[in-house]
Motif scaffolding. Structure first.
Motif, PDB file in Angstrom:
ATOM      1  N   TYR A  18      37.008  31.729  35.682  1.00 57.71           N
ATOM      2  CA  TYR A  18      37.659  32.952  36.160  1.00 57.71           C
ATOM      3  C   TYR A  18      36.864  34.173  35.721  1.00 57.71           C
ATOM      4  O   TYR A  18      36.737  35.158  36.469  1.00 57.71           O
ATOM      5  CB  TYR A  18      39.089  33.031  35.628  1.00 57.71           C
ATOM      6  N   THR A 270      45.692  30.247  36.243  1.00 59.28           N
ATOM      7  CA  THR A 270      46.565  30.004  37.387  1.00 59.28           C
ATOM      8  C   THR A 270      46.199  30.927  38.547  1.00 59.28           C
ATOM      9  O   THR A 270      45.394  31.851  38.402  1.00 59.28           O
ATOM     10  CB  THR A 270      48.032  30.246  37.021  1.00 59.28           C
ATOM     11  N   GLU A 271      46.819  30.677  39.653  1.00 60.95           N
ATOM     12  CA  GLU A 271      46.770  31.634  40.746  1.00 60.95           C
ATOM     13  C   GLU A 271      47.441  32.936  40.292  1.00 60.95           C
ATOM     14  O   GLU A 271      48.201  32.935  39.311  1.00 60.95           O
ATOM     15  CB  GLU A 271      47.525  31.075  41.946  1.00 60.95           C
ATOM     16  N   ARG A 305      47.218  36.615  36.300  1.00 66.28           N
ATOM     17  CA  ARG A 305      47.089  35.164  36.166  1.00 66.28           C
ATOM     18  C   ARG A 305      47.432  34.783  34.729  1.00 66.28           C
ATOM     19  O   ARG A 305      47.135  35.540  33.787  1.00 66.28           O
ATOM     20  CB  ARG A 305      45.651  34.712  36.446  1.00 66.28           C
TER      21      ARG A 305
END
Length: 436
Positions: A18, A270-271, A305
């Protein structure tokens, strides 16, 4: 002279995390080619190397940083992004092991790393989503007693940024039924770690420093009056050499390799959950870690997120399925997130020292090193970078304290250090499960 294996980082590009996906724009810096000289050579463009180089550049030194991959490629660009004050070894442990004078000295600098980070962000206008406060969460009464002991001891050393939280008070920060209480450190915080590293690299260059990426070091000569560093395409001769490769220095310097063990830890993102859902889970937007031996740590990113980390693999290998390893713990903390999409999952190594105390030292007269933060490198690396710069500039007072602390090899040496550590983790994991 020691020769190391070929590059450990492939093309040198950041791994698919990310952080890499949300990194600020940064130039690709050329590798070292040909024969060059510099005043100070720093090996490693992670936090230790960047902190050392930036402090020295601010003092007017001519600094060149050599990085085997891209800036922040290792732990500095992959970690949980949490500003946690203190070392892995607690003040209780340091006081018991080394005495009150050493504990008092350490207590005087455990808050320094966070202050350095905040100063760097402000001075150089580094966009890294800096936020405030971190939570230590307790799952058992034994954990609460441990936190209460820590709170009292730190207050005894004049550190008053921490506050105990009962179950209800903790829920104002973390809406999980898993915990019985905890402690907040108002001087902690969290940030985008890769963007901090990129910002510090840009600050070094703004002061005249030079950074060479994709320049893995294959050998160093620390015995020469002027240390010589060799890469695949060039050499760099310097007045002073600083080794900050930490878990990724490999076997370039065997005398340092035996002092630490690479350990991998994992993180997943996470999304995007949306602002309202994120605020319902962590209302105060603090970062969180529990106090187990093998702990969970998590926080919200700037785009809402949940970044959730944990797990360890001794020896530094990556687990086959990071999501499968972390997902059960995420579901225990926040059952309402069962089934949420995981957009990113990655792993990275930190360097574990047997004593859990970072190590500073010298090889010969003109080569310095720092490593072994044992999972507490975000703050510790910034502090130790300042201490290294002080020493190179002639003030050895703080450097000598750490350099004089004894270090201990892992039992069984390199061959048996992994199974030994695994056995230890099983034991402490069992204590956690039994609430001891």
């Amino acid at each position: 002279m020691h020769v190391a294996p070929s590059s450990y980082a492939g093309t040198g590009a950041h791994i698919d995390s990310y952080y890499a996906a949300s990194a600020n724009p940064a130039p690709e810096r050329p590798p070292l080619v040909g024969d060059h000289e510099t005043e100070v050579c720093v090996v490693g463009a992670g936090y230790s190397g960047l902190s050392t180089a930036l402090h020295l550049a601010e003092k007017g030194y001519r600094v060149t940083v050599l990085e085997g991959a891209r800036v922040g490629w290792g732990a500095s660009g992959r970690n949980g992004g949490q500003i946690v004050n203190g070392l892995n070894a607690s003040l209780q442990t340091i006081e018991r092991r080394y005495g009150k004078d050493t504990a008092r000295f350490v207590a005087g600098l455990v808050m320094e790393g966070g202050d350095i980070i905040r100063e760097r962000v402000k001075t150089y206008d580094i966009a890294c989503d800096l936020k405030h406060s971190n939570i230590f969460a307790a799952l058992t009464g034994a954990h609460m007693r441990e936190l209460e002991e820590r709170h009292a001891l730190w207050r005894g050393y004049g550190i008053e940024t921490q506050e105990m939280l009962d179950r209800d008070a903790l829920r104002a920060h973390v809406r999980s039924d898993l915990y019985v209480g905890g402690m907040i450190d108002h001087a902690g915080g969290h940030l985008h770690p890769l963007n901090l590293a990129l910002g510090e690299a840009a600050a070094i260059e703004s002061l005249g420093g030079t950074i060479h990426e994709t320049s893995p070091v294959i050998s160093v000569d620390t015995d020469a009056p002027r240390p010589v560093v060799r890469t695949a395409q060039g050499t760099l001769t310097c007045k002073t050499l600083v080794l900050c490769g930490n878990a990724y220095l490999g076997k370039v310097v065997p005398g340092l390799a035996i002092r630490v063990m690479p350990v991998s830890t994992q993180v997943m993102a996470t999304e995007p959950l949306g602002a309202e859902r994120a605020r319902a889970l962590i209302p105060s937007d603090a970062c969180v870690e529990d106090v187990r031996y093998i702990l969970d740590y998590y926080r919200m990113s700037a785009d809402h997120r949940l970044l959730f980390g944990g797990g360890t693999v001794y020896g530094g290998s990556d687990p086959r399925d990071i999501v499968a390893k972390l997902r059960p713990n995420l579901d225990k903390v926040f059952p309402e997130l069962k089934g949420v999409t995981i957009d990113y999952a990655w792993s990275g190594n930190f360097a574990l020292s047997f004593s859990r105390v970072p190590q500073l030292g010298r090889l010969g007269a003109n080569t310095y090193f720092a490593h072994g933060y044992s999972g507490h490198g975000v703050t510790g690396s910034h502090t130790f970078g300042r201490i290294l710069a002080e020493a190179i500039d002639g003030d050895l007072s703080r450097f000598d304290v750490f350099a004089s602390l004894p270090w201990y090899p892992f039992p069984g040496g390199r061959t048996f250090r992994v199974p030994y550590s695994v056995i230890g983790s099983w034991y402490y994991g069992l204590r956690d499960r039994l609430g001891l």
